[in-house]
Structure formats: structure tokens, C-alpha cells
Design an enzyme around this catalytic site. Sequence first.
Site, PDB file in Angstrom:
ATOM      1  CG  ASN A  20      -2.268  -0.688   0.859  1.00 26.14           C
ATOM      2  OD1 ASN A  20      -2.925  -0.366  -0.124  1.00 26.14           O
ATOM      3  ND2 ASN A  20      -2.642  -1.653   1.682  1.00 26.14           N
ATOM      4  CG  MET A  92       0.438  -5.711  11.143  1.00 26.20           C
ATOM      5  SD  MET A  92      -1.261  -5.589  10.538  1.00 26.20           S
ATOM      6  CE  MET A  92      -1.998  -6.985  11.357  1.00 26.20           C
ATOM      7  NE  ARG A  93       2.248  -2.818  18.842  1.00 18.78           N
ATOM      8  CZ  ARG A  93       3.159  -2.529  19.760  1.00 18.78           C
ATOM      9  NH1 ARG A  93       4.422  -2.436  19.418  1.00 18.78           N
ATOM     10  NH2 ARG A  93       2.806  -2.334  21.007  1.00 18.78           N
ATOM     11  CG  LEU A  95      -1.384   4.365  16.267  1.00 16.48           C
ATOM     12  CD1 LEU A  95      -1.728   5.395  15.206  1.00 16.48           C
ATOM     13  CD2 LEU A  95       0.093   4.445  16.636  1.00 16.48           C
ATOM     14  CG  HIS A 111     -10.246  -3.263   8.379  1.00 20.06           C
ATOM     15  ND1 HIS A 111      -9.392  -3.848   9.283  1.00 20.06           N
ATOM     16  CD2 HIS A 111     -11.346  -4.041   8.334  1.00 20.06           C
ATOM     17  CE1 HIS A 111      -9.964  -4.943   9.762  1.00 20.06           C
ATOM     18  NE2 HIS A 111     -11.150  -5.081   9.200  1.00 20.06           N
ATOM     19  CG  ASP A 147     -10.421  -2.146  12.321  1.00 20.55           C
ATOM     20  OD1 ASP A 147      -9.514  -1.363  11.981  1.00 20.55           O
ATOM     21  OD2 ASP A 147     -10.234  -3.369  12.457  1.00 20.55           O
ATOM     22  CD  GLU A 176      -5.970  -3.723   1.482  1.00 18.25           C
ATOM     23  OE1 GLU A 176      -4.865  -3.278   1.841  1.00 18.25           O
ATOM     24  OE2 GLU A 176      -6.418  -4.808   1.901  1.00 18.25           O
TER      25      GLU A 176
END
Length: 188
Positions: A20, A92-93, A95, A111, A147, A176
Site C-alpha cells: 500500500n 500492525m499496532r 495506537l 482495513h 476499526d 486497497e
Amino acid sequence: MVTLNSKSKVAVFISGRGSNLKALIKNSKLKRSKYKISLVLSNKSNAKGLDFAKKNKIKNYFIEKKLSNFENRALKLIKINKIKIICLAGFMRILSPNFIKKAAIPIINIHPSLLPKLKGLNTHERAIKAKYKFSGCTVHYVNEKLDSGKIIIQKRVRVFKSDNPKSLAKKILKLEHKAYAEALQKII
């Protein structure tokens, strides 16, 4: 006409292969683009996206995995580089609410599902197991809940009976790459 100096500066947070990010960089170079990728941050030293950033002469940093250290350093770099928008691209965390508040700029995420369906991980497996006729991707604002931020753009794709998680993931990833650039253009 948009000149290079008038483009909004964007930071991209990554954890992995950076497909991306690569698409965002490519789109940022188009004349009609309203944004410029100015900073790439990763919580993983081996993230392939860091290589894309280097090749494109974009400032890039690996910041240690501990979330509080990552967030503190990221906030400093965002301020120094006058970043206007943060894009999470395979970051992949989750915040912290504190980071979101202190950043005080829009943070958006992509997502791989049609939110609000299938929040979290393993979306392709879950879509197939639920026998959804459609799946897709959503670009949304990041807030304190996973999300759950306001949706900017969604793109959908048909899920065929012959699809498996891998084939569905491949179809959605193509969407995406288009959706993220469109969403950025829309909000600037």
C-alpha cells in the site's frame, strides 16, 4: 494546478511488505496528486516498505517495537517534518488514545473488509466462513476504538464459491491500492 510545494505532507506507518505504501508513493507522483509521502515509520526493522522509501528518497525510520517509545519518537518526527496526515498501511499496532490526541492531525487506516463488518484480524477467512457474497476494503479515520472511525471510502469485490482466503486477499489488495489514494485525495 497543484505544485509540489502545495502538496500535503503525509507520513505512512508500516509493519510489513509495504504494497500500500508503494501504491501511495506511485500515486503521489501524479500531477493531480494533492499529497506527498514525506515520512515512513516502521515498528519492524525488516519491513520491506522501508526499502521502497529509501529507493524513493523518502525519510524513513525504524523505531523500536515498544509502543510508547514508537509513539513518542513518531510524534517528534511528525512535528519536525510538518506532517498533515498519517496513513496506517499494514501497521500492525493499535495506537494509543494519547497518541491520537497528541498527533492532532487526521490519522487514516485501510482495513481489508467492508466495515463495520469484520473488524480486527483474519478478515478473509472470516468472510469466506460467513459465506459473504461481497467483501472489500475500507479507508476510515482512526479513533480510540478498533476499526470504528468514520468511513471515507469503501470498495467491494464479489466473493465467489471458488475463493479461498488467499485468492480473496489478492483481489482485495488490488482494491486497497486504488482506495487509499482516492481517500487521501478526497480528504485533502
